[in-house]
Enzyme design. Structure first.
Site, PDB file in Angstrom:
ATOM      1  N   GLN A   1       0.840  -1.193   0.000  1.00  0.00           N
ATOM      2  CA  GLN A   1       0.000   0.000   0.000  1.00  0.00           C
ATOM      3  C   GLN A   1       0.881   1.251   0.000  1.00  0.00           C
ATOM      4  OE1 GLN A   1      -3.270  -0.365   3.112  1.00  0.00           O
ATOM      5  NE2 GLN A   1      -2.168  -2.275   3.434  1.00  0.00           N
ATOM      6  N   ASN A   2       2.187   1.046   0.241  1.00  0.00           N
ATOM      7  CA  ASN A   2       3.099   2.176   0.388  1.00  0.00           C
ATOM      8  C   ASN A   2       3.437   2.794  -0.963  1.00  0.00           C
ATOM      9  OD1 ASN A   2       3.006   1.388   3.016  1.00  0.00           O
ATOM     10  ND2 ASN A   2       5.027   0.404   3.007  1.00  0.00           N
ATOM     11  N   VAL A   3       3.465   4.105  -0.999  1.00  0.00           N
ATOM     12  CA  VAL A   3       3.819   4.844  -2.217  1.00  0.00           C
ATOM     13  C   VAL A   3       5.248   5.377  -2.121  1.00  0.00           C
ATOM     14  CG1 VAL A   3       1.415   5.482  -2.684  1.00  0.00           C
ATOM     15  CG2 VAL A   3       2.841   6.991  -1.262  1.00  0.00           C
TER      16      VAL A   3
ATOM     17  N   HIS B   1      -1.406   1.176  -4.366  1.00  0.00           N
ATOM     18  CA  HIS B   1      -1.865   2.578  -4.329  1.00  0.00           C
ATOM     19  C   HIS B   1      -0.946   3.516  -5.119  1.00  0.00           C
ATOM     20  CE1 HIS B   1      -4.205   1.630  -0.399  1.00  0.00           C
ATOM     21  NE2 HIS B   1      -4.909   1.320  -1.454  1.00  0.00           N
TER      22      HIS B   1
ATOM     23  N   CYS C   1       2.208  18.987 -17.062  1.00  0.00           N
ATOM     24  CA  CYS C   1       2.313  17.867 -18.010  1.00  0.00           C
ATOM     25  C   CYS C   1       3.161  18.316 -19.191  1.00  0.00           C
ATOM     26  CB  CYS C   1       0.926  17.465 -18.507  1.00  0.00           C
ATOM     27  SG  CYS C   1       0.978  16.332 -19.913  1.00  0.00           S
TER      28      CYS C   1
ATOM     29  N   CYS D   1      -0.909  13.116 -16.047  1.00  0.00           N
ATOM     30  CA  CYS D   1      -1.587  14.356 -16.441  1.00  0.00           C
ATOM     31  C   CYS D   1      -2.969  14.450 -15.794  1.00  0.00           C
ATOM     32  CB  CYS D   1      -1.728  14.402 -17.963  1.00  0.00           C
ATOM     33  SG  CYS D   1      -2.579  15.884 -18.531  1.00  0.00           S
TER      34      CYS D   1
ATOM     35  N   GLY E   1       2.670  -4.627   8.970  1.00  0.00           N
ATOM     36  CA  GLY E   1       2.745  -3.179   9.152  1.00  0.00           C
ATOM     37  C   GLY E   1       1.587  -2.407   8.564  1.00  0.00           C
ATOM     38  N   THR E   2       0.382  -3.000   8.603  1.00  0.00           N
ATOM     39  CA  THR E   2      -0.788  -2.249   8.145  1.00  0.00           C
ATOM     40  C   THR E   2      -1.904  -2.309   9.181  1.00  0.00           C
ATOM     41  OG1 THR E   2      -2.450  -1.946   6.413  1.00  0.00           O
ATOM     42  CG2 THR E   2      -1.683  -4.228   6.803  1.00  0.00           C
ATOM     43  N   SER E   3      -2.618  -1.196   9.338  1.00  0.00           N
ATOM     44  CA  SER E   3      -3.741  -1.128  10.297  1.00  0.00           C
ATOM     45  C   SER E   3      -4.979  -1.770   9.696  1.00  0.00           C
ATOM     46  CB  SER E   3      -4.027   0.342  10.627  1.00  0.00           C
ATOM     47  OG  SER E   3      -4.347   1.047   9.421  1.00  0.00           O
TER      48      SER E   3
HETATM   49  C1  BV8 Z   1     -12.409   3.329  -3.389  1.00  0.00           C
HETATM   50  C2  BV8 Z   1      -2.258   6.628  -1.614  1.00  0.00           C
HETATM   51  C3  BV8 Z   1     -14.292   3.310  -4.791  1.00  0.00           C
HETATM   52  C4  BV8 Z   1      -2.295   8.118  -1.494  1.00  0.00           C
HETATM   53  C5  BV8 Z   1      -3.943   5.702  -0.090  1.00  0.00           C
HETATM   54  C6  BV8 Z   1     -15.291  -0.085   2.889  1.00  0.00           C
HETATM   55  C7  BV8 Z   1     -15.466   0.259   4.192  1.00  0.00           C
HETATM   56  C8  BV8 Z   1     -15.144   1.579   4.608  1.00  0.00           C
HETATM   57  C9  BV8 Z   1     -14.627   2.542   3.724  1.00  0.00           C
HETATM   58  C10 BV8 Z   1     -14.466   2.180   2.428  1.00  0.00           C
HETATM   59  C11 BV8 Z   1     -14.807   0.886   2.003  1.00  0.00           C
HETATM   60  N1  BV8 Z   1     -14.532   0.817   0.682  1.00  0.00           N
HETATM   61  C12 BV8 Z   1     -14.032   2.025   0.257  1.00  0.00           C
HETATM   62  C13 BV8 Z   1     -13.993   2.871   1.309  1.00  0.00           C
HETATM   63  C14 BV8 Z   1     -13.490   4.227   1.251  1.00  0.00           C
HETATM   64  C15 BV8 Z   1     -11.960   4.312   1.366  1.00  0.00           C
HETATM   65  C16 BV8 Z   1     -11.507   3.769   2.695  1.00  0.00           C
HETATM   66  O1  BV8 Z   1     -11.097   2.631   2.812  1.00  0.00           O
HETATM   67  N2  BV8 Z   1     -11.564   4.671   3.695  1.00  0.00           N
HETATM   68  C17 BV8 Z   1     -11.050   4.297   5.047  1.00  0.00           C
HETATM   69  C18 BV8 Z   1     -10.329   5.507   5.618  1.00  0.00           C
HETATM   70  C19 BV8 Z   1     -12.168   3.875   5.931  1.00  0.00           C
HETATM   71  N3  BV8 Z   1     -11.300   3.587   0.276  1.00  0.00           N
HETATM   72  C20 BV8 Z   1     -11.116   4.266  -0.887  1.00  0.00           C
HETATM   73  O2  BV8 Z   1     -11.459   5.408  -1.086  1.00  0.00           O
HETATM   74  C21 BV8 Z   1     -10.437   3.478  -2.008  1.00  0.00           C
HETATM   75  N4  BV8 Z   1     -11.125   3.695  -3.253  1.00  0.00           N
HETATM   76  O3  BV8 Z   1     -13.024   2.755  -2.534  1.00  0.00           O
HETATM   77  O4  BV8 Z   1     -12.933   3.660  -4.621  1.00  0.00           O
HETATM   78  C22 BV8 Z   1     -14.543   3.404  -6.211  1.00  0.00           C
HETATM   79  C23 BV8 Z   1     -14.745   2.227  -6.882  1.00  0.00           C
HETATM   80  C24 BV8 Z   1     -15.062   2.301  -8.250  1.00  0.00           C
HETATM   81  C25 BV8 Z   1     -15.148   3.555  -8.883  1.00  0.00           C
HETATM   82  C26 BV8 Z   1     -14.904   4.730  -8.164  1.00  0.00           C
HETATM   83  C27 BV8 Z   1     -14.568   4.654  -6.799  1.00  0.00           C
HETATM   84  C28 BV8 Z   1      -8.993   3.984  -2.267  1.00  0.00           C
HETATM   85  C29 BV8 Z   1      -8.174   3.965  -1.027  1.00  0.00           C
HETATM   86  C30 BV8 Z   1      -6.716   4.350  -1.356  1.00  0.00           C
HETATM   87  C31 BV8 Z   1      -6.336   5.679  -0.743  1.00  0.00           C
HETATM   88  N5  BV8 Z   1      -4.922   5.974  -0.954  1.00  0.00           N
HETATM   89  N6  BV8 Z   1      -2.634   5.985  -0.346  1.00  0.00           N
HETATM   90  C32 BV8 Z   1      -1.171   8.666  -0.630  1.00  0.00           C
HETATM   91  O5  BV8 Z   1      -0.487   7.879   0.035  1.00  0.00           O
HETATM   92  O6  BV8 Z   1      -1.003   9.888  -0.684  1.00  0.00           O
HETATM   93  S1  BV8 Z   1      -4.375   4.923   1.402  1.00  0.00           S
HETATM   94  C33 BV8 Z   1      -3.013   5.156   2.466  1.00  0.00           C
HETATM   95  O7  BV8 Z   1      -3.532   5.024   3.774  1.00  0.00           O
HETATM   96  C34 BV8 Z   1      -1.925   4.108   2.386  1.00  0.00           C
HETATM   97  O8  BV8 Z   1      -1.623   3.736   1.069  1.00  0.00           O
HETATM   98  C35 BV8 Z   1      -2.511   2.958   3.207  1.00  0.00           C
HETATM   99  O9  BV8 Z   1      -3.381   2.196   2.414  1.00  0.00           O
HETATM  100  C36 BV8 Z   1      -3.337   3.709   4.229  1.00  0.00           C
HETATM  101  C37 BV8 Z   1      -2.615   3.781   5.532  1.00  0.00           C
HETATM  102  O10 BV8 Z   1      -2.737   2.537   6.135  1.00  0.00           O
HETATM  103  P1  BV8 Z   1      -1.416   1.756   6.653  1.00  0.00           P
HETATM  104  O11 BV8 Z   1      -0.416   1.691   5.560  1.00  0.00           O
HETATM  105  O12 BV8 Z   1      -1.884   0.512   7.265  1.00  0.00           O
HETATM  106  O13 BV8 Z   1      -0.804   2.784   7.745  1.00  0.00           O
HETATM  107  P2  BV8 Z   1      -1.396   3.144   9.199  1.00  0.00           P
HETATM  108  O14 BV8 Z   1      -0.626   4.322   9.664  1.00  0.00           O
HETATM  109  O15 BV8 Z   1      -2.875   3.195   9.190  1.00  0.00           O
HETATM  110  O16 BV8 Z   1      -0.999   1.865  10.098  1.00  0.00           O
HETATM  111  C38 BV8 Z   1       0.349   1.538  10.297  1.00  0.00           C
HETATM  112  C39 BV8 Z   1       0.341   0.209  11.045  1.00  0.00           C
HETATM  113  O17 BV8 Z   1       1.698  -0.211  11.187  1.00  0.00           O
HETATM  114  C40 BV8 Z   1      -0.281   0.284  12.446  1.00  0.00           C
HETATM  115  O18 BV8 Z   1      -1.169  -0.817  12.614  1.00  0.00           O
HETATM  116  C41 BV8 Z   1       0.938   0.150  13.378  1.00  0.00           C
HETATM  117  O19 BV8 Z   1       0.625  -0.578  14.545  1.00  0.00           O
HETATM  118  C42 BV8 Z   1       1.902  -0.654  12.502  1.00  0.00           C
HETATM  119  N7  BV8 Z   1       3.338  -0.460  12.796  1.00  0.00           N
HETATM  120  C43 BV8 Z   1       3.944   0.665  13.259  1.00  0.00           C
HETATM  121  N8  BV8 Z   1       5.298   0.439  13.355  1.00  0.00           N
HETATM  122  C44 BV8 Z   1       5.517  -0.837  12.911  1.00  0.00           C
HETATM  123  C45 BV8 Z   1       4.270  -1.408  12.547  1.00  0.00           C
HETATM  124  N9  BV8 Z   1       4.139  -2.663  12.057  1.00  0.00           N
HETATM  125  C46 BV8 Z   1       5.296  -3.402  11.938  1.00  0.00           C
HETATM  126  N10 BV8 Z   1       6.533  -2.917  12.252  1.00  0.00           N
HETATM  127  C47 BV8 Z   1       6.683  -1.658  12.748  1.00  0.00           C
HETATM  128  N11 BV8 Z   1       7.892  -1.203  13.069  1.00  0.00           N
HETATM  129 ZN    ZN Z   2      -1.291  16.317 -20.387  1.00  0.00          ZN
END
Ligand code: BV8
Ligand code: ZN
Length: 248
Positions: free
Chosen positions: A100-102, A118, A149, A126, A188-190
């Protein structure tokens, strides 16, 4: 040694198909702020407020300042031991890494065929969709900001998946094939953001042994066969040592 690692090592030794999903936690030890952890906020904005097409439409300069800040920070970070173990594992047949990391740290560690669920903040496309394919841009800082662009002169946007935007169907297809696996590791994902958070459940339904490596318990605990409540940068090298020691 962490309890449970032996069980995972035994399964990894015999597994023909291994699939790994990673999130921001795997890059935490490299200095990349996670989304929901400390440092996840930029100025006073939550990622969900800036990583949307609406936010870009409203103020593309603000959104680009955020991405420029993240690129500037990540450019100073190096892959950590967890990235390096997975890069080595990616050389074996039947291994798939979905992230999921960018941040591009898996690729910088040499991981083969990383599936960027992602997208990447090192790639642009563009905003006006003039037809130009997405392109790589590693300039830090971005200048001019917002970038343009090269084909139509319109705004360029980061080639990442914003909230409310669909996952690339080719990526979904590649991931679907990888969910037929013997062992699925969620590292490492929530597991809050969908559809990424749903993949472990599908793999489990298809018979995979599901493992979570995360200091915290997450929302997918119900599908997890074995949880390793430890940081990835210590658990993965320990697991890898177990694997190589048996071979040695
Ligand atoms: C879509 C790119 C529809 C951008 C990102 C179902 C239920 C509820 C909501 C939804 C659903 N379906 C869709 C939704 C809406 C939404 C969503 O999920 N919202 C959430 C907030 C509830 N999803 C979307 O909008 C998706 N698109 O549904 O489109 C559609 C379909 C057809 C046509 C049109 C539309 C798109 C989602 C993608 C968004 N983009 N990133 C950017 O980065 O700028 S998401 C971004 O956040 C990341 O990529 C990643 O996915 C997310 C962050 O999560 P994590 O990576 O897990 O990070 P986090 O900080 O949360 O957790 C870190 C974890 O690591 C913790 O648990 C911690 O304990 C642990 N940790 C810490 N240290 C360590 C460790 N683990 C191991 N070792 C360590 N040392
Ligand atoms: Zn263009």
């Amino acid at each position: 040694m962490f309890p449970g690692l032996g069980v995972i090592a035994d399964r990894l030794r015999t597994a023909a198909r291994v699939t790994v999903m990673t999130g921001a936690g795997i890059s935490a030890a490299s200095g990349v702020p996670t989304f929901r952890g400390p440092g996840g906020l930029w100025r006073s904005f939550r990622p969900e407020e800036l990583a949307t097409a609406d936010a870009f439409r409203r103020d593309s300069t603000l959104v680009w300042e955020w991405y420029d800040w993240r690129r500037g920070l990540i450019a100073t970070c190096l892959p950590n031991a967890a990235h390096e173990v997975l890069a080595r594992w990616s050389q074996r047949d039947g291994f798939t890494l979905i992230t999921q990391n960018v941040d591009g740290l898996h690729e910088r560690a040499g991981t083969k065929d990383t599936i960027r669920f992602h997208g990447s903040l090192w790639r642009l496309r563009c905003w006006d969709e003039c037809g130009r394919p997405e392109w790589e841009d590693r300039t830090v800082p971005i200048a001019p900001l917002p970038p343009r662009c090269p084909d139509c002169g319109g705004l360029a946007r980061p080639a990442v998946v914003w909230f409310g935007e669909p996952i690339d169907p080719r990526i979904l297809h590649a991931c679907d094939a990888a969910l037929d696996c013997d062992i699925f590791l969620s590292i490492g994902t929530s597991s809050v953001v969908y559809p990424a958070a749903g993949l472990v459940h599908t793999a489990k339904r298809r018979g995979a042994f599901a493992v979570e490596i995360n200091p915290q318990t997450t929302d997918v605990a119900s599908s997890i066969d074995l949880a390793i409540p430890h940081p990835a940068e210590t658990a993965l090298p320990a697991l890898d040592a177990l694997l190589t020691s048996a071979v040695g």
